[in-house]
Enzyme design. Structure first.
Site, PDB file in Angstrom:
ATOM      1  N   GLU A  67      14.048  -0.205  16.763  1.00 36.31           N
ATOM      2  CA  GLU A  67      14.615   0.914  16.002  1.00 36.31           C
ATOM      3  C   GLU A  67      13.756   1.184  14.778  1.00 36.31           C
ATOM      4  OE1 GLU A  67      18.539  -0.333  14.710  1.00 36.31           O
ATOM      5  OE2 GLU A  67      17.807  -2.313  14.144  1.00 36.31           O
TER       6      GLU A  67
ATOM      7  N   ASP B  14      18.044   0.249   4.742  1.00 38.08           N
ATOM      8  CA  ASP B  14      17.209   1.193   5.490  1.00 38.08           C
ATOM      9  C   ASP B  14      16.312   2.018   4.569  1.00 38.08           C
ATOM     10  OD1 ASP B  14      18.857   0.266   7.561  1.00 38.08           O
ATOM     11  OD2 ASP B  14      20.218   1.966   7.351  1.00 38.08           O
TER      12      ASP B  14
END
Length: 543
Positions: free
Chosen positions: A195, A14
Site C-alpha cells: 500500500e 500516513d
C-alpha cells in the site's frame, strides 16, 4: 539542531511531505474526524505547527455514516504548476477479512478524490472523483508535464491477495479525469499488504516507495525502481529500507508508510509513521505518529538510512537551516475567539452548526445534545488529540439535564467501542448526578458504569481526568468544594489500535474532549466555559 521524534505527536499517521521554497508541509490522515486532513508547517524540519485542515465543506467531505477508522485515509500533498494538489480517499465501508488468501469475500467502498488550491491555507476546490479501485492515492508530476495517479488495488474476492499491488493511470488536467486503462506496475513482496505508493524521479529512473507488512508491528518501507514509469520495477537490494519489525528494542515501532522530501541543499529526508507502545501493555494509546530522519543515496543509486541499518531513529540530525520556532499552544482554551481552536475536531458531519456553537453564549462552547456517544451520524463530541503519555485534562460544564436520556461531560475517546466518559445526567430517584460510562473492547461485558453520585443542581460542575500511561483517574467538584475522586482506576490502554475485537479497523488514536447527548431528541444544550490540556511528568498517584 537535533530532531526529536516523533515530530508530530499523537494521532498523525500516513505522512505526505512537500517543500515549497523554504516552507515544508506535512499532510496526515484524519479518518472520521472533521475537518479532513491535517497539514503541519515547518521551516527547519524540527519545529512544526498545525496550520490548516483543507477538507471543511460538505461538497468536499461528508462522512456521516462512515464506520470507525474509515473516512479520510492517506492523503498525498504535492505542489506543481503554481498550486497545491491533494488527493485522498473517503472509505465508506471497511468489511472485516483483510488477510491474504482468507476465504470470505470483502468488498470495500472507497472513493479517491483530488482537490487543489493556490495557497496551502486557502479555500480548496470542490473535488474531482478519480476512481474507487483501492486506497492510498498519490499524484506524481513528471518532468514532461504529464501527471499520473498510483494507488493500491483492492481485490475483494475470496482466496486471493486482498492487497493486489500498485496500479498506475495517467491523469488529464484538462479533462479532469483519468485516461486509459489502469496498469499493474508492482505486485509487492512476500511481506504482503502492499500500500501507500509514492513515485519519484531521480537521474532518469522512477522510484516507487510503498508500505508493506500491515500498519502494525510488521510494518516496513519497500523501494523499487524502473527506467520506465510503467515498469518493470526491480526491488531494492535490501528490499525494505526502513522497519522496526525485527527490532523490539527501539522506541519507534510500527515504522512504515513513508514519503520523501529534498531540502534546499539537496539532502533527502524521509517522513514515516510510527507508534510508541506503552511499556506495560504494548499498546499505542497515542496512535500512529509521524517521524522524520535523513537518508542517503548510495553509489549504486539506492536510498538507505544514514547508518545503513534501516532502523527508525528517536533522535536524528537536522538539516543546516535556521531555527524557526512557533509559539506554544495555550494549556487552557477559553472559547472567547468565536471559532473553535485549531487543535479541536468533531466527528464526521460537515454541518457543525447542528452540533455546537461558540456564539450563542459568548465565551462558551455550547454543545447541542444529539445522538448517542458512538453514533456514526450526528454526534456532539468536540475533542483534541492526546499527545503525551502523561497529561492532566479538565473542563467545566453548565448543564441541567431533565431526565436520564440527557448527558454531558468529559470524555477520553478512541471510537464507538472504546471510551471512558465522565458525565452529568439525571434520574427521578437520585436527581442530578455524575458517573462514568466505559466501552471496553477487550472484556466480556463491553459497557460498564460506575455507581451514580448525586450532586447539587443549579451549579456548574468541574470535571477532571489524570492520565499516566495505562492509568486513568476521574474527579469532579461543584462550586468551591474539594475534588471528589471516582474511586475506580480506569484502563487508558483501551484507547489504542491494539485493543480491539478481531477484524475491526483501528487506525486513529486517543482524544480527550467534551460531549453531549439528548436521546429524547430535544437538543438539550451543555455549555463548556473552558477546556484545559496540560502535558506533565509521570505522577505516582495524581489523587
Amino acid at each position: 539542531m537535533t530532531i526529536r521524534n516523533p515530530i508530530l505527536r499523537g494521532f498523525n499517521p500516513d505522512p505526505s511531505i512537500v517543500r515549497v521554497g523554504n516552507d515544508y508541509y506535512i499532510a496526515t490522515s484524519t479518518f472520521e474526524w472533521f475537518p479532513g486532513v491535517q497539514i503541519h508547517h515547518s521551516r527547519d524540519l524540527v519545529h512544526w505547527r498545525l496550520l490548516t485542515r483543507p477538507l471543511m465543506y460538505p461538497s468536499q467531505l461528508d462522512m456521516r455514516g462512515d464506520p470507525d477508522s474509515c473516512g479520510v485515509w492517506a492523503s498525498c500533498l504535492t505542489h506543481a504548476d503554481g498550486r497545491f494538489w491533494l488527493v485522498y480517499t473517503d472509505v465508506k465501508r471497511y468489511g472485516r477479512a483483510s488477510q491474504p488468501g482468507s476465504g470470505g469475500a470483502t468488498p470495500r467502498d472507497m472513493h479517491n478524490y483530488l482537490v487543489t488550491c493556490d495557497t496551502i491555507d486557502g479555500q480548496w476546490s470542490d473535488p474531482v472523483q478519480l476512481n474507487s479501485s483501492g486506497f492510498d492515492p498519490s499524484l506524481f508530476h513528471d518532468d514532461d508535464g504529464r501527471k499520473y495517479l498510483v494507488n493500491m488495488l483492492w481485490d475483494h474476492r475470496p482466496g486471493v491477495n486482498r492487497f493486489a499491488g500498485i496500479v498506475l493511470q495517467e491523469y488529464s488536467v484538462a479533462e479532469r479525469r483519468l485516461l486509459g486503462a489502469r496498469r499493474l506496475i508492482f505486485k509487492g513482496t512476500a511481506l504482503g499488504f502492499t500500500e501507500a505508493p509514492h513515485l519519484y524521479k531521480r537521474n532518469g529512473s522512477y522510484y516507487l516507495l510503498t508500505a508493506e507488512g500491515g500498519t502494525g508491528w510488521g510494518h516496513a518501507v519497500t523501494m523499487a525502481r524502473s527506467r520506465s514509469i510503467a515498469g518493470p520495477y526491480e526491488l531494492h537490494p535490501d528490499t525494505y529500507i526502513l522497519s522496526s519489525r525485527h527490532r523490539p528494542n527501539v522506541e519507534l515501532q510500527r515504522a512504515g508508510h513513508a514519503d520523501m522530501v529534498e531540502t534546499q541543499a539537496g539532502e533527502t529526508y524521509m517522513v514515516y509513521l510510527c507508534g510508541r507502545p506503552l511499556a506495560n501493555r504494548g499498546r499505542c494509546t497515542l496512535g500512529r505518529e509521524t517521524a522524520i530522519q535523513p537518508m542517503v543515496w548510495g553509489d549504486d543509486g539506492w536510498l538507505r538510512t544514514t547508518d545503513g541499518q534501516g532502523i527508525p531513529q528517536s533522535e536524528a540530525t537536522a538539516p543546516s537551516l535556521p531555527a524557526h520556532e512557533f509559539p506554544a499552544a495555550p494549556t487552557r482554551e477559553n472559547f472567547e475567539a468565536g471559532r473553535l481552536p485549531i487543535d479541536f475536531q468533531w466527528l464526521r458531519s460537515p454541518f457543525p452548526d447542528e452540533l455546537f456553537t461558540l456564539t450563542a453564549r459568548p465565551g462558551f462552547l455550547r454543545l447541542y445534545g444529539r445522538e448517542t456517544i458512538g453514533s456514526h451520524f450526528r454526534q456532539s463530541l468536540v475533542a483534541r488529540r492526546l499527545q503525551a503519555h502523561c497529561a492532566s485534562v479538565a473542563t467545566i460544564v453548565d448543564f441541567e439535564p431533565e431526565h436520564f436520556q440527557q448527558a454531558a461531560g468529559l470524555v477520553c475517546y478512541y471510537n464507538a467501542a472504546k471510551y471512558h466518559y465522565l458525565h452529568v445526567s439525571h434520574d427521578d430517584a437520585l436527581g442530578k448526578h455524575v458517573r462514568v460510562m466505559s466501552a471496553l473492547p477487550d472484556q466480556v461485558e463491553s459497557d460498564v458504569f460506575t455507581a451514580p453520585v448525586a450532586i447539587s443542581a443549579g451549579q456548574a460542575v468541574e470535571l477532571r481526568a489524570e492520565i499516566d500511561f495505562e492509568r486513568l483517574y476521574f474527579a469532579y467538584r461543584v462550586g468551591d468544594g474539594d475534588w471528589q475522586w471516582i474511586p475506580q482506576q480506569f484502563d487508558a490502554s483501551i484507547l489504542s489500535d491494539e485493543a480491539s475485537a478481531p477484524g475491526a479497523p483501528n487506525f486513529t488514536g486517543a482524544f480527550v474532549g467534551m460531549a453531549c447527548q439528548d436521546l429524547a431528541g430535544t437538543a438539550r444544550a451543555a455549555d463548556f466555559d473552558w477546556f484545559e490540556y496540560r502535558e506533565r511528568p509521570f505522577t505516582v498517584d495524581p489523587r
